[in-house]
Write a protein that holds these residues in place. Structure first.
Motif, short mmCIF file in Angstrom:
data_model
loop_
_atom_site.label_atom_id
_atom_site.label_comp_id
_atom_site.label_asym_id
_atom_site.label_seq_id
_atom_site.Cartn_x
_atom_site.Cartn_y
_atom_site.Cartn_z
N ILE A 238 0.86 -1.19 0.00
CA ILE A 238 0.00 0.00 0.00
C ILE A 238 0.89 1.23 0.00
O ILE A 238 1.76 1.38 0.85
CB ILE A 238 -0.93 0.01 1.23
CG1 ILE A 238 -1.72 -1.31 1.32
CG2 ILE A 238 -1.89 1.19 1.15
CD1 ILE A 238 -2.53 -1.46 2.60
N GLY B 107 1.11 5.61 -0.51
CA GLY B 107 0.45 6.91 -0.57
C GLY B 107 1.32 7.91 -1.29
O GLY B 107 2.55 7.90 -1.14
N ASN C 83 -0.20 5.01 -9.42
CA ASN C 83 0.04 3.66 -8.89
C ASN C 83 1.26 2.99 -9.52
O ASN C 83 1.49 1.80 -9.30
CB ASN C 83 -1.20 2.77 -9.05
CG ASN C 83 -1.62 2.62 -10.51
OD1 ASN C 83 -1.00 3.20 -11.41
ND2 ASN C 83 -2.67 1.86 -10.74
N SER D 14 3.64 1.53 -6.53
CA SER D 14 3.27 0.24 -5.95
C SER D 14 3.38 -0.88 -6.97
O SER D 14 3.75 -2.01 -6.63
CB SER D 14 1.85 0.30 -5.37
OG SER D 14 0.91 0.63 -6.38
N THR E 214 -3.05 2.13 -4.03
CA THR E 214 -2.41 3.44 -3.93
C THR E 214 -3.42 4.48 -3.47
O THR E 214 -4.54 4.54 -4.00
CB THR E 214 -1.83 3.88 -5.29
OG1 THR E 214 -0.84 2.94 -5.70
CG2 THR E 214 -1.19 5.26 -5.19
N TYR E 215 -3.03 5.29 -2.49
CA TYR E 215 -3.88 6.38 -2.00
C TYR E 215 -3.31 7.71 -2.43
O TYR E 215 -2.11 7.97 -2.27
CB TYR E 215 -4.00 6.33 -0.46
CG TYR E 215 -4.91 5.24 0.01
CD1 TYR E 215 -6.27 5.46 0.18
CD2 TYR E 215 -4.42 3.96 0.25
CE1 TYR E 215 -7.13 4.45 0.58
CE2 TYR E 215 -5.26 2.93 0.66
CZ TYR E 215 -6.62 3.19 0.82
OH TYR E 215 -7.46 2.18 1.21
N SER F 104 -2.10 11.11 2.59
CA SER F 104 -1.98 9.89 1.79
C SER F 104 -1.36 8.75 2.60
O SER F 104 -1.81 7.60 2.52
CB SER F 104 -1.13 10.16 0.55
OG SER F 104 -1.72 11.14 -0.28
N SER G 170 -3.07 5.16 3.95
CA SER G 170 -2.39 3.90 3.67
C SER G 170 -2.22 3.08 4.94
O SER G 170 -2.42 1.86 4.95
CB SER G 170 -1.03 4.17 3.02
OG SER G 170 -1.16 4.88 1.81
N ASP H 74 -5.60 1.59 5.95
CA ASP H 74 -5.92 0.44 5.12
C ASP H 74 -5.12 -0.78 5.60
O ASP H 74 -5.66 -1.89 5.72
CB ASP H 74 -5.61 0.74 3.65
CG ASP H 74 -6.15 -0.32 2.70
OD1 ASP H 74 -6.70 -1.33 3.17
OD2 ASP H 74 -6.01 -0.14 1.47
N VAL I 187 3.99 -0.65 3.69
CA VAL I 187 3.29 0.64 3.55
C VAL I 187 4.32 1.74 3.33
O VAL I 187 5.35 1.78 4.03
CB VAL I 187 2.46 0.97 4.81
CG1 VAL I 187 1.68 2.25 4.60
CG2 VAL I 187 1.51 -0.17 5.14
#
Length: 353
Positions: free
Chosen positions: A81, A83, A118, A121, A136-137, A143, A147, A150, A165
């Motif tokens: 994950i 951000g 993204n 990631s 992806t945030y 951000s 992440s 999540d 992360v």
């Protein structure tokens, strides 16, 4: 939600944070408009042929994530994950320039494909041959916090045990020009910047990448326990004390239970008032700041989280970060408060593992 553990922490930043004992060499440079990240030797981690095709965000993230996984002793995480606020903006600028230069004709898709947020990631997953959950945030300055939330959900729901992360953002020439024009970046005549008692608008801009491995279980190398995160998009200045008080109460804590507070003072007179208001509520805590060491950028909170992890593990606060020192023989709880230009406020509570 049940707390999870931060079992590794890695950071590429304006400081040389990849080396050991970096606490001793932390230095602030308030006299430049833009701070560049200290690049590692990318050739040690990435094949030369691939380096040429990678934006700085992808390169920084690839190395930082590699360090984080190695420290945690994890070959393949159960989820990745990431951000980011701006994504791979270098390739975005290259693509848009091609559109203009070629009158929207005969365009190659490479820069467009590599410019999506993204990409970071995705590239990490490709390098690891990891087919697990990948997300992806893109939530400006929160951000990384989204992440983390999540990852916490993935672990609490039994979907994962170890989650990689991270958060990363880069600088680009054109974007920096625009930031100068709209006074996001401080004017030359307003330098050197005074981060704590600023009389001017604007910030010194930075960049960097920070990656962590969050796990269900505590390990010998665990840095901290991630207890809780609170995010709000808009906040009235007068509501800042209650925003913090309610967050602490939700976690059965009072202000005096917080050993250190890390605030995101950026040197912008307009938005730093939130931090000033927050300071007043903590009379017995060590008050710290960090953006004089990292610069301001969308995911600068990754740097503060990395620093908080090391403070908890080493039980030592670098003097260069201190706004107000409090005699603490035991550092157990650290509260991190961040926002970007007065928007997207986040609180993160870390506890010593």
């Amino acid at each position: 939600m049940t707390a999870v553990y931060i079992n590794s922490a890695s950071c590429i930043s304006v400081q040389d944070t990849l080396k050991e004992n970096f606490f001793q060499d932390l230095k602030a440079d308030p006299s430049v408009q833009i701070l560049k990240a200290v690049d590692p030797n990318y050739k040690e981690f990435i094949p030369p042929a691939m380096i040429r095709r990678m934006s700085k965000t992808v390169k920084m993230s690839s190395v930082a994530s590699s360090y984080a996984l190695k420290e945690a002793g994890i070959e393949k995480p159960d989820a990745i994950i990431v951000g980011t606020g701006m994504g791979c903006s270098q390739d975005s600028e290259k693509f848009l320039k091609n559109v203009i230069d070629n009158n929207e004709e005969f365009l190659t898709p490479t820069f467009f494909i590599q410019s999506t947020h993204n990409t970071v990631s995705g590239q990490i997953a490709l390098g690891l041959q990891c087919h697990a959950y990948n997300f992806t945030y893109v939530n400006t300055s929160s951000s990384l916090e989204f992440s983390f939330l999540d990852a916490q959900l993935q672990i609490n729901d039994g979907e994962a045990e170890n989650v990689l992360v991270g958060a990363a953002d880069e600088q680009t020439a054109r974007t920096m020009e625009l930031y100068r024009l709209n006074n996001t970046i401080k004017k030359e005549e307003d330098l050197p910047a005074d981060y704590l008692h600023s009389k001017t608008d604007g910030v010194i801009w930075g960049e960097g990448a920070a990656f962590f491995v969050l796990g269900k279980n505590k390990t010998e190398n665990s840095y901290a326990k991630l207890r809780d995160i609170q995010i709000i998009n808009r906040l009235v200045i007068e509501e800042t004390p209650s925003f913090i008080k309610d967050f602490l109460a939700k976690n059965d804590l009072k202000h005096e239970d917080i050993d250190a507070v890390i605030l995101g003072f950026s040197g912008d007179i307009t938005s730093d008032v939130y931090y000033t208001r927050a300071m007043n509520a903590f009379q017995n805590s060590a008050l710290l700041y960090y953006k004089h060491l990292s610069g301001e950028f969308n995911t600068a909170s990754g740097f503060s989280t990395f620093m908080a992890c090391h403070i908890l593990k080493e039980q030592h606060i670098p003097e260069v970060m201190m706004i107000r020192s409090a005699q603490k023989t035991d550092i157990k709880n650290i509260l991190l408060y961040n926002h970007l230009a007065g928007n997207d406020h986040s609180l993160m509570l870390l506890e010593r593992a």
